[in-house]
Write a protein that holds these residues in place. Structure first.
Motif, mmCIF file in Angstrom:
data_model
loop_
_atom_site.group_PDB
_atom_site.id
_atom_site.type_symbol
_atom_site.label_atom_id
_atom_site.label_comp_id
_atom_site.label_asym_id
_atom_site.label_seq_id
_atom_site.Cartn_x
_atom_site.Cartn_y
_atom_site.Cartn_z
ATOM 1 N N ALA A 30 3.087 5.085 -8.256
ATOM 2 C CA ALA A 30 1.662 5.105 -8.613
ATOM 3 C C ALA A 30 1.498 5.198 -10.129
ATOM 4 O O ALA A 30 0.629 4.543 -10.713
ATOM 5 C CB ALA A 30 0.962 6.264 -7.919
ATOM 6 N N SER A 31 2.334 6.012 -10.770
ATOM 7 C CA SER A 31 2.261 6.155 -12.225
ATOM 8 C C SER A 31 2.540 4.831 -12.926
ATOM 9 O O SER A 31 1.943 4.527 -13.963
ATOM 10 C CB SER A 31 3.270 7.209 -12.701
ATOM 11 N N ILE A 45 1.110 -10.488 1.066
ATOM 12 C CA ILE A 45 2.083 -9.415 1.285
ATOM 13 C C ILE A 45 2.652 -9.483 2.695
ATOM 14 O O ILE A 45 2.061 -10.093 3.586
ATOM 15 C CB ILE A 45 1.466 -8.016 1.066
ATOM 16 N N GLN A 46 3.792 -8.859 2.864
ATOM 17 C CA GLN A 46 4.414 -8.724 4.172
ATOM 18 C C GLN A 46 3.845 -7.473 4.825
ATOM 19 O O GLN A 46 3.946 -6.377 4.275
ATOM 20 C CB GLN A 46 5.932 -8.600 4.002
ATOM 21 N N ARG A 91 3.017 -0.191 -3.512
ATOM 22 C CA ARG A 91 2.903 -1.588 -3.956
ATOM 23 C C ARG A 91 2.099 -2.423 -2.955
ATOM 24 O O ARG A 91 1.364 -3.334 -3.349
ATOM 25 C CB ARG A 91 4.293 -2.193 -4.161
ATOM 26 N N MET A 92 2.237 -2.116 -1.677
ATOM 27 C CA MET A 92 1.472 -2.852 -0.670
ATOM 28 C C MET A 92 -0.032 -2.648 -0.872
ATOM 29 O O MET A 92 -0.826 -3.586 -0.786
ATOM 30 C CB MET A 92 1.893 -2.417 0.738
ATOM 31 N N ASP A 138 -0.994 -4.530 -4.183
ATOM 32 C CA ASP A 138 -0.979 -5.989 -4.012
ATOM 33 C C ASP A 138 -2.118 -6.464 -3.114
ATOM 34 O O ASP A 138 -2.725 -7.507 -3.359
ATOM 35 C CB ASP A 138 0.365 -6.436 -3.433
ATOM 36 N N LYS A 139 -2.402 -5.700 -2.064
ATOM 37 C CA LYS A 139 -3.507 -6.080 -1.163
ATOM 38 C C LYS A 139 -4.839 -6.055 -1.924
ATOM 39 O O LYS A 139 -5.675 -6.946 -1.749
ATOM 40 C CB LYS A 139 -3.549 -5.111 0.022
ATOM 41 N N SER A 140 -5.027 -5.059 -2.772
ATOM 42 C CA SER A 140 -6.285 -4.952 -3.524
ATOM 43 C C SER A 140 -6.454 -6.096 -4.512
ATOM 44 O O SER A 140 -7.579 -6.437 -4.882
ATOM 45 C CB SER A 140 -6.344 -3.612 -4.257
ATOM 46 N N ARG A 141 -5.335 -6.682 -4.927
ATOM 47 C CA ARG A 141 -5.390 -7.783 -5.891
ATOM 48 C C ARG A 141 -5.342 -9.148 -5.227
ATOM 49 O O ARG A 141 -5.226 -10.168 -5.913
ATOM 50 C CB ARG A 141 -4.230 -7.643 -6.889
#
Length: 348
Positions: free
Chosen positions: A94-95, A323-324, A312-313, A316-319
């Motif tokens: 997260a950091s 994704i897998q 990361r999931m 990545d989903k928010s962007r």
């Protein structure tokens, strides 16, 4: 002019919600509660109104900036080294994305307390990482209504293909732990599982059974004890399994390292030496496993890597990235000092 446009949009929104209320027969206040993810609405009512909202094409405006750098993590308990390992991976990743982590402790190993989601909806984080838990349809609908993505880490049940989840290859872990003990000549191998309701427990037990079958060793249910992944339960179940010299196993596969610690204490209580009198294998490879006396042979699941992948999931989903939905991490055996070849002549 801008004020008039804003007024028009407000009026249009009110009209649309009023139409949904008339169509469903519920009050405007109830429609608004469903739209805002409130908990004081029955599942049946929520289902009817959700369907009408979708049919109308109404889209709720959601802030794209408020708390977009906040990640919420829901633990069912936060009282052991396993949870700290997971949290370390979450915070580190997260950091790297300039995000902060807030933790919530709620409920039990299969499902969080019903109040947790009210807090999540108030805080509006970018996403939620759930430890073990599977959500109800109502909870999923409430998160989706506010466009809050969630990932389940080490799910207790079999997650839907549409849900995001991260887990370890528990079946293979069960196989390699048992194969190791078999390779050392042990044929009477006990196992202390986690809760039978949890998918990871079932998978590790199935791996244990598969390894026995490979060696044509009949499965003996008397050598299986159900635990709860705690040290205290590992102690209790191991004590029951080891107290009779004529039926005790020569090796125990503990469903996790915390239960393995309980096995060590049970062995000490009965004056059994590890590994001279009893070989022990754990699961997880938490930080303290290497410093137990003797150092614990265990199956490593990469907890910090799994936690980082969950973060990361969400990001990545928010962007809008592809994704897998389901990630399964490999497990491997870490051989230390708690296992050894079986003596031809037992010391008892």
């Amino acid at each position: 002019m801008p004020e008039r446009s804003a007024a028009k949009r407000t009026a249009s929104k009110a009209t649309q919600l009023a139409d949904i209320a008339r169509r469903t027969g519920y009050s405007l206040a109830t429609v608004s509660k469903v739209l805002n993810g409130r908990s004081d609405v029955s599942p049946a009512t929520r289902k009817v109104i959700d369907a009408a909202i979708k049919e109308s094409g109404y889209v709720k405006r959601v802030s794209t900036t408020k708390n977009r750098r906040l990640l919420e993590v829901v633990f069912q308990n936060f009282d052991n080294i396993w949870s700290l390992e997971v949290l370390r991976g979450l915070v580190t990743e997260a950091s790297a994305h300039e995000m902060s982590v807030i933790t919530t402790e709620s409920g039990d190993r299969s499902h969080p307390d019903s109040k947790w989601i009210d807090g999540v909806l108030r805080r509006q984080p970018l996403g939620v990482v759930l430890i073990f838990s599977n959500l109800t349809d109502s909870e999923k609908a409430r998160l989706q209504a506010c466009r809050i993505d969630y990932v389940t880490l080490d799910p207790s049940g079999d997650p839907s293909p549409d849900n995001l989840s991260v887990q370890a290859d528990n079946w293979t872990g069960g196989v390699i732990a048992t194969r190791h003990l078999l390779s050392l000549g042990h044929t009477r191998i006990g196992i202390i599982t986690g809760p039978n309701s949890m998918m990871c427990s079932k998978a590790r037990l199935d791996g244990y059974k598969a390894a026995l079958e490979e060696h044509d060793i009949p499965f003996d249910p008397r050598l299986v004890r159900e635990g709860d992944f705690s040290t205290a339960e590992g102690y209790r179940q191991a004590l029951a399994m080891l107290k009779r010299p004529d039926t005790r196993p020569t090796a125990i596969f503990a469903g996790n390292d915390l239960q393995a610690m309980g096995v060590y204490e049970a062995a000490r209580t009965l004056d059994l030496k590890i590994p001279e009198h009893l070989s022990v294998v754990g699961f997880d490879d938490v930080q303290t496993a290497a410093y137990m006396g003797p150092a614990l042979t265990t199956v490593r699941q990469p907890l910090q890597d799994m936690a980082a992948a969950a973060v990361r999931m969400v990001v990545d989903k928010s962007r809008g990235r592809t994704i897998q939905n389901r990630m399964i991490f490999p497990t491997n055996l870490i051989i230390r000092d708690s296992t050894r070849p079986l003596e031809v002549t037992e010391p008892h």
